[in-house]
Enzyme design. Structure first.
Site, PDB file in Angstrom:
ATOM      1  N   HIS A 193       1.039  -1.278  -0.261  1.00 53.49           N
ATOM      2  CA  HIS A 193      -0.024  -0.088   0.150  1.00 53.49           C
ATOM      3  C   HIS A 193       0.511   1.279   0.133  1.00 53.49           C
ATOM      4  O   HIS A 193      -0.116   2.593  -0.170  1.00 53.49           O
ATOM      5  CB  HIS A 193      -0.569   0.013   1.161  1.00 53.49           C
ATOM      6  CG  HIS A 193      -1.918  -1.138   1.292  1.00 53.49           C
ATOM      7  ND1 HIS A 193      -3.222  -0.823   0.376  1.00 53.49           N
ATOM      8  CD2 HIS A 193      -2.463  -1.965   2.245  1.00 53.49           C
ATOM      9  CE1 HIS A 193      -3.385  -2.094   0.714  1.00 53.49           C
ATOM     10  NE2 HIS A 193      -3.245  -2.461   1.619  1.00 53.49           N
TER      11      HIS A 193
ATOM     12  N   ASP B 151      -2.904 -10.326  -2.064  1.00 47.15           N
ATOM     13  CA  ASP B 151      -3.667  -9.822  -1.148  1.00 47.15           C
ATOM     14  C   ASP B 151      -4.779  -9.490  -1.260  1.00 47.15           C
ATOM     15  O   ASP B 151      -5.007  -9.120  -2.194  1.00 47.15           O
ATOM     16  CB  ASP B 151      -2.572  -8.629  -0.695  1.00 47.15           C
ATOM     17  CG  ASP B 151      -3.071  -7.644   0.776  1.00 47.15           C
ATOM     18  OD1 ASP B 151      -1.849  -8.014   1.977  1.00 47.15           O
ATOM     19  OD2 ASP B 151      -3.844  -7.544   1.175  1.00 47.15           O
TER      20      ASP B 151
ATOM     21  N   HIS C 150      -6.505  -6.916   0.320  1.00 47.08           N
ATOM     22  CA  HIS C 150      -6.541  -5.441  -0.685  1.00 47.08           C
ATOM     23  C   HIS C 150      -6.004  -5.514  -2.391  1.00 47.08           C
ATOM     24  O   HIS C 150      -4.638  -5.858  -2.263  1.00 47.08           O
ATOM     25  CB  HIS C 150      -6.202  -4.992   0.885  1.00 47.08           C
ATOM     26  CG  HIS C 150      -6.636  -5.783   1.492  1.00 47.08           C
ATOM     27  ND1 HIS C 150      -5.825  -6.095   2.431  1.00 47.08           N
ATOM     28  CD2 HIS C 150      -7.954  -4.962   2.922  1.00 47.08           C
ATOM     29  CE1 HIS C 150      -6.758  -6.485   3.754  1.00 47.08           C
ATOM     30  NE2 HIS C 150      -8.270  -5.911   3.889  1.00 47.08           N
TER      31      HIS C 150
ATOM     32  N   ASP D 124      -4.680 -12.597   3.486  1.00 45.28           N
ATOM     33  CA  ASP D 124      -6.022 -11.669   4.341  1.00 45.28           C
ATOM     34  C   ASP D 124      -7.679 -12.354   3.260  1.00 45.28           C
ATOM     35  O   ASP D 124      -8.482 -11.485   4.007  1.00 45.28           O
ATOM     36  CB  ASP D 124      -5.731 -10.615   4.576  1.00 45.28           C
ATOM     37  CG  ASP D 124      -5.697 -10.068   3.662  1.00 45.28           C
ATOM     38  OD1 ASP D 124      -4.789 -10.193   2.406  1.00 45.28           O
ATOM     39  OD2 ASP D 124      -4.837  -8.325   3.747  1.00 45.28           O
TER      40      ASP D 124
HETATM   41 ZN    ZN Z   1      -4.026  -7.108   3.087  1.00 46.60          ZN
END
Ligand code: ZN
Length: 374
Positions: free
Chosen positions: A144, A181, A183, A269
């Protein structure tokens, strides 16, 4: 048995803390502080992977390595000096935030430099042929992080830093970064958005993080047009939808791009019990995705494959999902049984949701100009 898988880790990577930062939900007013500290990125999900590998006898069959901390010069290939300076200051002060949900604790700069250094060392080992493939147990995560601000528990852009370090060394050509991931890999996307030599692919839960972001239309700009692919999946997607997205989009896109190296930004995740997302994967989902990308690496780039650990917040379950990835990379199967696999298998979405997701994947295949094999 193979010593040709290198596993990079460093105890200090588990020592990053969030200082006074307490939770995703800021405490105070109506939110009672958690007695356990409450920061979502506990080191335990990662430390317990290493522990499980030791206990299962897997570590003994790999080449276990560490790496040098990334130098300031390494960081400056991605991050501006002002960001690095600010990070050092907050780290020395022992608390602060580098961006949206990016808390810093005492000594976090040094730990983050070690985390990026593990990714650098893993890429170098594979690129130079010292290992067939490699795994970097990086913490804090990186995907991120933007050049000038931290985000979502990520303080340095580990994978981007590793790519640029290998490129500065000379010889590394085209790289594909596959981010599974749960996200969105927004940092990696934004760093390489106008570059044609790095293909960024992200499979993520639609709208999860960054909040509200889906990204299917974002394909890169200028020279990078077409070298960025986002695959947003519906919340509640399970094993079948992920494997379909891999088979119909990721693998054909890798074949079209023809990378010299593949890096997986491997968050865990999307597992069914993760507190930070709402997907339904189990350890065999991560095992199968690893097998698919390993086969693609074999066909496309002499097997050159690096996996860098990103998110994953279930302390109990991440170790089983990550163990499956390391087993598949190394070809060494341990006797470890995933205690939740059958339970999660029974929670998979029914046909109607799979069909809807399949239809949405078909649209993406069409939009991306990939072969329509059904
Ligand atoms: Zn994540």
């Amino acid at each position: 048995m193979s010593k040709r898988t290198s596993f990079f880790f460093d105890e200090r990577a588990f020592w990053h803390s969030a200082g006074q930062y307490n939770a995703m939900i800021p405490v105070g007013r109506w939110v009672q502080p958690s007695s356990a500290g409450g920061y979502v990125d506990s080191p335990e999900s990662k430390r317990r992977l290493k522990n499980l590998m030791d206990v299962a006898g897997l570590s003994a069959k790999l080449s276990m390595c560490s790496g040098e901390a990334a130098s300031e010069r390494d960081l400056l290939r991605i991050h501006p000096q002002a960001y690095v300076d600010r990070f050092k200051e907050l780290s020395k002060a022992g608390s602060g935030e580098l961006g949206f949900h990016a808390p810093v604790g005492p000594g976090s700069y040094e730990v983050a430099a070690i985390s990026a250094g593990l990714a650098i060392a893993a890429v170098q080992a594979v690129f130079k042929g010292d290992a067939d493939n490699a795994y970097a147990l990086s913490r804090p995560a990186g995907h991120h992080c933007l050049p000038d601000q931290g985000m979502g528990a990520c303080l340095l852009a580990n994978i981007a830093i590793a790519i640029e370090a290998a490129k500065a060394d000379g010889g590394l050509g085209k790289v594909a970064v596959l981010d599974w991931d749960v996200h969105h890999g927004n940092g990696t996307q934004s760093i390489f958005y106008s570059r044609s030599d790095v293909l960024t692919l992200s499979i993520h839960q639609e709208g999860c993080f960054p909040p509200g972001y889906s990204g299917a239309e974002d394909r890169g700009v200028g020279d990078g047009e077409g070298a960025n692919i986002n695959i947003p999946l519906l919340p509640g997607s399970g094993h079948a939808s992920y494997i379909e997205a891999m088979r119909r989009i990721v693998i054909p896109a890798l074949e079209r791009f023809k990378p010299d190296l593949i890096i997986v930004a491997s968050g865990f995740d999307a597992n069914a019990v993760d507190p930070m997302a709402r997907m339904l994967l189990h350890s065999d989902s991560f095992r199968e995705m690893t097998r698919m990308v390993k086969d693609a690496a074999q066909r496309l780039c002499n097997g050159r494959l690096v996996v860098v650990h990103e998110g994953g917040y279930s302390e109990a379950y991440v170790p089983f999902c990550a163990l499956a990835v390391v087993e598949e990379l190394s070809g060494v199967r341990t006797e470890v049984d995933d205690p939740l696999r059958d339970w999660i298998e029974q929670q998979q979405p029914r046909t109607a949701q799979r069909d809807l997701q399949s239809e949405l994947i078909s649209q993406m295949v069409n939009d991306l100009g990939l072969p329509m094999d059904g």
